[in-house]
Enzyme design. Sequence first.
Site, PDB file in Angstrom:
ATOM      1  N   TYR A 138      13.634 -33.811 -16.364  1.00  0.00           N
ATOM      2  CA  TYR A 138      12.168 -33.741 -16.300  1.00  0.00           C
ATOM      3  C   TYR A 138      11.679 -33.736 -14.852  1.00  0.00           C
ATOM      4  CZ  TYR A 138      12.130 -38.744 -15.242  1.00  0.00           C
ATOM      5  OH  TYR A 138      12.324 -39.967 -14.641  1.00  0.00           O
TER       6      TYR A 138
ATOM      7  N   SER B 277      15.766 -41.311 -10.890  1.00  0.00           N
ATOM      8  CA  SER B 277      14.588 -40.493 -10.603  1.00  0.00           C
ATOM      9  C   SER B 277      14.614 -40.232  -9.101  1.00  0.00           C
ATOM     10  CB  SER B 277      13.316 -41.234 -11.011  1.00  0.00           C
ATOM     11  OG  SER B 277      12.204 -40.420 -10.740  1.00  0.00           O
TER      12      SER B 277
ATOM     13  N   ARG C 132      -3.296  -1.449  -6.338  1.00  0.00           N
ATOM     14  CA  ARG C 132      -2.430  -2.622  -6.248  1.00  0.00           C
ATOM     15  C   ARG C 132      -2.819  -3.568  -7.377  1.00  0.00           C
ATOM     16  NH1 ARG C 132      -5.301  -4.808  -0.744  1.00  0.00           N
ATOM     17  NH2 ARG C 132      -7.305  -5.245  -1.659  1.00  0.00           N
TER      18      ARG C 132
ATOM     19  N   ARG D 236       7.933 -48.657 -12.182  1.00  0.00           N
ATOM     20  CA  ARG D 236       8.708 -49.018 -11.002  1.00  0.00           C
ATOM     21  C   ARG D 236       8.285 -50.391 -10.510  1.00  0.00           C
ATOM     22  NH1 ARG D 236       8.012 -45.519  -5.762  1.00  0.00           N
ATOM     23  NH2 ARG D 236       6.112 -46.759  -5.564  1.00  0.00           N
TER      24      ARG D 236
ATOM     25  N   CYS E 124      10.310 -37.669  -9.129  1.00  0.00           N
ATOM     26  CA  CYS E 124       8.940 -38.191  -9.153  1.00  0.00           C
ATOM     27  C   CYS E 124       8.283 -38.147  -7.777  1.00  0.00           C
ATOM     28  CB  CYS E 124       8.899 -39.599  -9.726  1.00  0.00           C
ATOM     29  SG  CYS E 124       9.807 -40.782  -8.734  1.00  0.00           S
TER      30      CYS E 124
ATOM     31  N   GLY F 255      -8.068  -8.069   5.272  1.00  0.00           N
ATOM     32  CA  GLY F 255      -8.696  -8.242   6.577  1.00  0.00           C
ATOM     33  C   GLY F 255      -7.736  -8.504   7.711  1.00  0.00           C
TER      34      GLY F 255
ATOM     35  N   MET G 292      -5.812  -6.343   9.304  1.00  0.00           N
ATOM     36  CA  MET G 292      -6.160  -5.361  10.313  1.00  0.00           C
ATOM     37  C   MET G 292      -7.129  -4.372   9.704  1.00  0.00           C
ATOM     38  SD  MET G 292      -4.247  -2.617  12.622  1.00  0.00           S
ATOM     39  CE  MET G 292      -4.986  -1.303  11.724  1.00  0.00           C
TER      40      MET G 292
ATOM     41  N   LYS H 175       0.833  -1.198   0.000  1.00  0.00           N
ATOM     42  CA  LYS H 175       0.000   0.000   0.000  1.00  0.00           C
ATOM     43  C   LYS H 175       0.874   1.257   0.000  1.00  0.00           C
ATOM     44  CE  LYS H 175      -3.738  -0.451   2.234  1.00  0.00           C
ATOM     45  NZ  LYS H 175      -4.384  -0.885   3.451  1.00  0.00           N
TER      46      LYS H 175
ATOM     47  N   GLU I 296      16.409 -42.343  -3.494  1.00  0.00           N
ATOM     48  CA  GLU I 296      15.491 -41.939  -2.431  1.00  0.00           C
ATOM     49  C   GLU I 296      16.013 -42.280  -1.048  1.00  0.00           C
ATOM     50  OE1 GLU I 296      11.649 -43.785  -3.065  1.00  0.00           O
ATOM     51  OE2 GLU I 296      12.541 -45.636  -3.766  1.00  0.00           O
TER      52      GLU I 296
ATOM     53  N   ARG J   3      -3.518   2.702   8.508  1.00  0.00           N
ATOM     54  CA  ARG J   3      -3.800   1.396   7.884  1.00  0.00           C
ATOM     55  C   ARG J   3      -2.538   0.547   7.822  1.00  0.00           C
ATOM     56  NH1 ARG J   3      -6.730   3.054   2.391  1.00  0.00           N
ATOM     57  NH2 ARG J   3      -8.348   1.552   2.919  1.00  0.00           N
TER      58      ARG J   3
ATOM     59  N   ASP K 288      10.519 -40.287  -0.135  1.00  0.00           N
ATOM     60  CA  ASP K 288      11.333 -41.097   0.771  1.00  0.00           C
ATOM     61  C   ASP K 288      12.636 -40.396   1.124  1.00  0.00           C
ATOM     62  OD1 ASP K 288      10.175 -43.580   1.655  1.00  0.00           O
ATOM     63  OD2 ASP K 288       9.973 -44.076  -0.464  1.00  0.00           O
TER      64      ASP K 288
ATOM     65  N   HIS L  70     -15.669  -8.940   1.861  1.00  0.00           N
ATOM     66  CA  HIS L  70     -14.586  -9.770   2.404  1.00  0.00           C
ATOM     67  C   HIS L  70     -14.674 -11.188   1.852  1.00  0.00           C
ATOM     68  CE1 HIS L  70     -12.899 -12.547   5.450  1.00  0.00           C
ATOM     69  NE2 HIS L  70     -11.925 -11.662   5.452  1.00  0.00           N
TER      70      HIS L  70
HETATM   71  C1  PEP Z   1       9.222 -41.153  -3.433  1.00  0.00           C
HETATM   72  O1  PEP Z   1       9.627 -41.764  -2.469  1.00  0.00           O
HETATM   73  O2  PEP Z   1       9.447 -39.949  -3.650  1.00  0.00           O
HETATM   74  C2  PEP Z   1       8.380 -41.829  -4.429  1.00  0.00           C
HETATM   75  C3  PEP Z   1       7.992 -41.200  -5.528  1.00  0.00           C
HETATM   76  O3  PEP Z   1       7.974 -43.084  -4.148  1.00  0.00           O
HETATM   77  P1  PEP Z   1       6.755 -43.411  -3.167  1.00  0.00           P
HETATM   78  O4  PEP Z   1       6.069 -42.145  -2.872  1.00  0.00           O
HETATM   79  O5  PEP Z   1       5.917 -44.383  -3.905  1.00  0.00           O
HETATM   80  O6  PEP Z   1       7.482 -44.001  -2.009  1.00  0.00           O
HETATM   81 MG    MG Z   2       9.597 -43.922  -2.469  1.00  0.00          MG
END
Ligand code: PEP
Ligand code: MG
Length: 888
Positions: free
Chosen positions: A866, A779, A354, A632, A846, A107, A109, A28, A760, A98, A784, A470
Site C-alpha cells: 500500500y 512502513s 496537438r 505510530r 507513509c 509562450g 518563444m 508541433k 526510515e 516556430r 526521514d 495566454h
Molecule cells: C517519514 O519520515 O517519512 C515519516 C512519515 O515520518 P515523519 O514525517 O513524521 O518524520
Molecule cells: Mg519520520
Amino acid sequence: MVKQVYTFGGGVKHSDPRSRDKVICGGKGANLAEMAGIGLPVPPGFTITTEECVKYLAEGAEFSDQLRADVAEALTHIEKTVGKSFGDASDPLLVSVRSGARVSMPGMMDTVLNLGLNDETVQGLVSASGDERFAWDSYRRFIQMYSDVVLGVEHHLFEEALEIAKEDNGYVNDVELSASDWQKIVKEYKAIVEKELDKPFPQDVQEQLWGAIRAVFDSWDSDRAKVYRRLNDIPGGWGTAVNVQAMVFGNMGDTSATGVAFTRDPATGEKAYYGEWLVNAQGEDVVAGIRTPQYLTKAARERAGAKPLSMEEAMPEAYQQLADVFELLEKHYKDMQDIEFTVERGKLWMLQTRSGKRTAKAALKMAVDMVAEGLIDEKTAILRVDPMALDQLLHPTLDPNAARDVLGKGLPASPGAASGAIVLDADTAEKRAEMGEAVILVRVETSPEDIHGMHAAKGILTARGGMTSHAAVVARGMGRCCVSGASGVSIDMKSRTLRIGNRELKEGDVITLDGSTGDIMAGEVPTVEPELAGDFAELMIWADKHRRMKVRTNAETPADCKMARQFGAEGIGLCRTEHMFFDASRISAVRQMILAEDEAGRRAALEKLLPEQRDDFAQIFMVMAGLPVTIRLLDPPLHEFLPQGDAEFAELSETIGIGVDTLKRRADELHEMNPMLGHRGCRLGITFPEIYEMQARAIFEAACEVAERLGDAPVPEVMIPLVATKRELAILRKLVDDTAAKVLAEKGRSLDYMVGTMIELPRAALMAGEIAEEAKFFSFGTNDLTQTTLGVSRDDAARFLSPYVEKGIYARDPFVSLDIEGVGQLVQLGADRGRATRADLKLGICGEHGGDPASIAFCEKVGLDYVSASPFRVPIARLAAAQAALAG
Ligand code: PEP
Ligand code: MG
C-alpha cells in the site's frame, strides 16, 4: 548519419518514424508530419530536430556544415512545392519559424511570421498578391516580430511608434491605415532597429532565417523557459525543435481568417466545437488578445448573446472543411485536439494540432465520454488523466448559497474559485504570496514574463484576451482559476488602482473570482468542501478495478479521517500521535511530562494524558471501522513541545506548581545540537518506556471500547518510529505486547493487533532482514529516509534545494518525488530483505512520496502492499496506483 532535418507536406512520405516522433521532432513538428501524412491540408515545411538543438547548445552555439546543407535542401523542398523562391524579388516564398518542444510550453518563444521579406521582396509580394496594403502590413509585422524575438528590440518601441502614427492621422483602429501609411511605418520601424542596435534590419533572407533558428534554439535556455520547465518538471536536456513552414495568409481580406479551436470544450469537457477566430487577421492576433476574437460556432455565439457573426455563419464552406477536419483528427488521435488554422482566400490550412490542455474537470468528462462513445477503452481513459491535475477538484468551491457582491464579469477561462488581495504585477504577486498572503493577479493581459506571478497567485483576472489567450491557456495548465477578457476592468498602474464596473478598488483589496461563471466579486465569498461525484467518481471506480496497491491515508483527526474515507482511503497508514499532543487541552500535561525530573513525575503527567489519548484513538477507530489503522508511537524531539518565551513558562509553572527557574533549567538540559538526529523516535521509548506504555494502553483500551460499541473489533497496527536495530524493536515490541496482554486481561477480551516498524534510517533498510524477525509490517518513512540518506536536513533544504534542481543535480526535489536512484535502492533492499525473512511481511510507504505519482509508480515496481497519502491526495494516489499497475 542520422537525419536531423525532416520535411513534411507536398507529398512527402513519412516512412522514417523519427519524423513523427515528438521526442525527435517536438510535438508541433511530429503532428504536422502526421497531419500531412493523413492527407490534411498542411503548408509544406521542415523540422530541425531537438537533438540538433541539444548539440547546438552543448557545442557553444555553432551550426554544423551538415545542418546548413540539410536546411538548404529542405528549403528547396518548400520552394518546389509552392512554386516560389526564398528571397525572390518578384514572387517571394515567405516562411514562419516556430519552436516546438516534446511537450507544449506555451509562450516559450513567440512565432516569427512572414520571414523572407525585405525592401525588395516586399515589392514582389505587392505584385504577387495584388494587395499593396497587405504586403506592407506583412512587412511591418515581420520587422516587429523579428526584432522583438530575434534581435531583442523591445516590442513597446514599435507599439508606441504605431500609436503616434495613428494619433497623428486621427485613426482609432489598425484597419484604417492605408498601404502608404504602413509603408511609412516600415521606414520608422527600420529606423528604430538601426537606432537600438547600431546596424540596419537584416535584408539578407538567409541571415534572417538563421537568426530565427538561432533564437529558437537559444530560447530553450531563456529565463521564462526555465521557470516553465521547473514548474512543470520538464528536464533541461530535452531541447526544442524548430519548425520552418511556408506562410499562408489569414489577412488577405474578408475571405481570409485565422483561428484556434478545440474539438471539445477544454474547460468543461463538453462535446462541442469550441474556438475563436478573426477575419482578415494573422496568427498571433487571436492569442495575443489585442482584437477580441469571435465565436466559432453559431450556438456558442447565441449562448453568449454576441453580435459579430460566428465562422459557421460568416464562412460556412470553410467552416464545414474545418468541422470535417475536427472529426477526422479526433478519430485519428482518439483525443481532444487543440488546433490552429488559417483560411487563405476561402481555402483552409492546418497549422498545428496537438492534444489539448484541459482542466481536470474536462479531462475526466472527456475520458468518461470517450469510453461511452467507443473511442477509447477504460484503461486508456485511466491513463489519460493526469493524477496531479485532480488536485484542482479537491479544493473548495464557492458556496452556491452564499451572497455574492458581483463587481463585474469576464470569460470563465479556467474553473475553480479563488479569493485574495488584488496585485497588479507578477513580482508583487510573488513577493506577497511568499509572505503567506493569498493574491489575485490582475493584469490588462498576461505575457510569458508573468509566469512566476501567475503561479504564485490563487487566481488570475485579465481585462483583455479571449478563452485562448495566454492567461487562459497557462492558467488552465496550472489549474489556476482564471477570468479573462473582463472588459469592465480598467487598471491605472500609476496610482495602482483599478475600476471594475463603476466601483473603485486599489491594490490589496480582496476580491473573489469564479472561474466557472466569470463572476468577479467583492470581498471573500465562503466556500464548500469538494466531493467525489459524477465523472470523477466513475473514473475512480475504473481505477480501483485496475490497481493492485491499496491506498491509505496519513491522518490523525476524526475530521481528516472522515474526509479521507470519502475520498476512498482504505485505512490509515500513518497516525502521527504527536499532533494530538499539541492540543490546547493537553499541552500543559505534555510539557509537565517532558520537564519532569524522574519517572514518577512523568507517570503523573502521563496519567492525565491517558484518557485523552484513549478518546482520540476511539474516535479514529469509529470513523475507520472495518479498516486497518496504523498508529505510530511518539516520534519528534521533545523540545518541540517546550514552552516558548517567559509568558508560557510562567503559565506552565502556575499550572503544575514547579518554579520557573527549575523548568528553564530542565529545558536547557533538553536542548539538542541536532534534534532531528537526537533524542527522538524509538529512542524516547527506550529511555522513557512509560510514554510508549501509556500510548499502547490508550490504543488497546480504545480498541476494546470500540469493539464493545460496534460489535466488531478494529485491528490496530502499532508502529515504532526511527528504529535502527533489531534490539530496539525487540525491547519495544515486548513493551507493547506486555501492555496489550495486561489491558486485554483487564477487559477479558481478545484482539488481533500487529506491531511493526518504520524503515526510515539507512541502517534499518540494510538490516531489514534481521529487523523483520521482530516486525509484522514495515512502513517506509521516506521523509526521514531521504533526509538521512542524502544527509540533507528536511527542515533546512528549502533554502538551497532549488538551485540544485535548476542545475539538474536532482531532477526533482527529493522530498517531493522520491530519489529513486539513491533512496529507492534502500527501499528496494529493505523490502527484499524483509520479505526474505518473513514472506507475509506487510509493506507500505507513509512518507510524503506516498502521494506523488512518480514515486507511486516506483512503489508498484517494488511490490509494496500500500501507499499512504494525505487525505486530499488519496484520489491522486488511487489513480496513480492504477496507472502504475497498468504500465507495469
Ligand atoms: C517519514 O519520515 O517519512 C515519516 C512519515 O515520518 P515523519 O514525517 O513524521 O518524520
Ligand atoms: Mg519520520
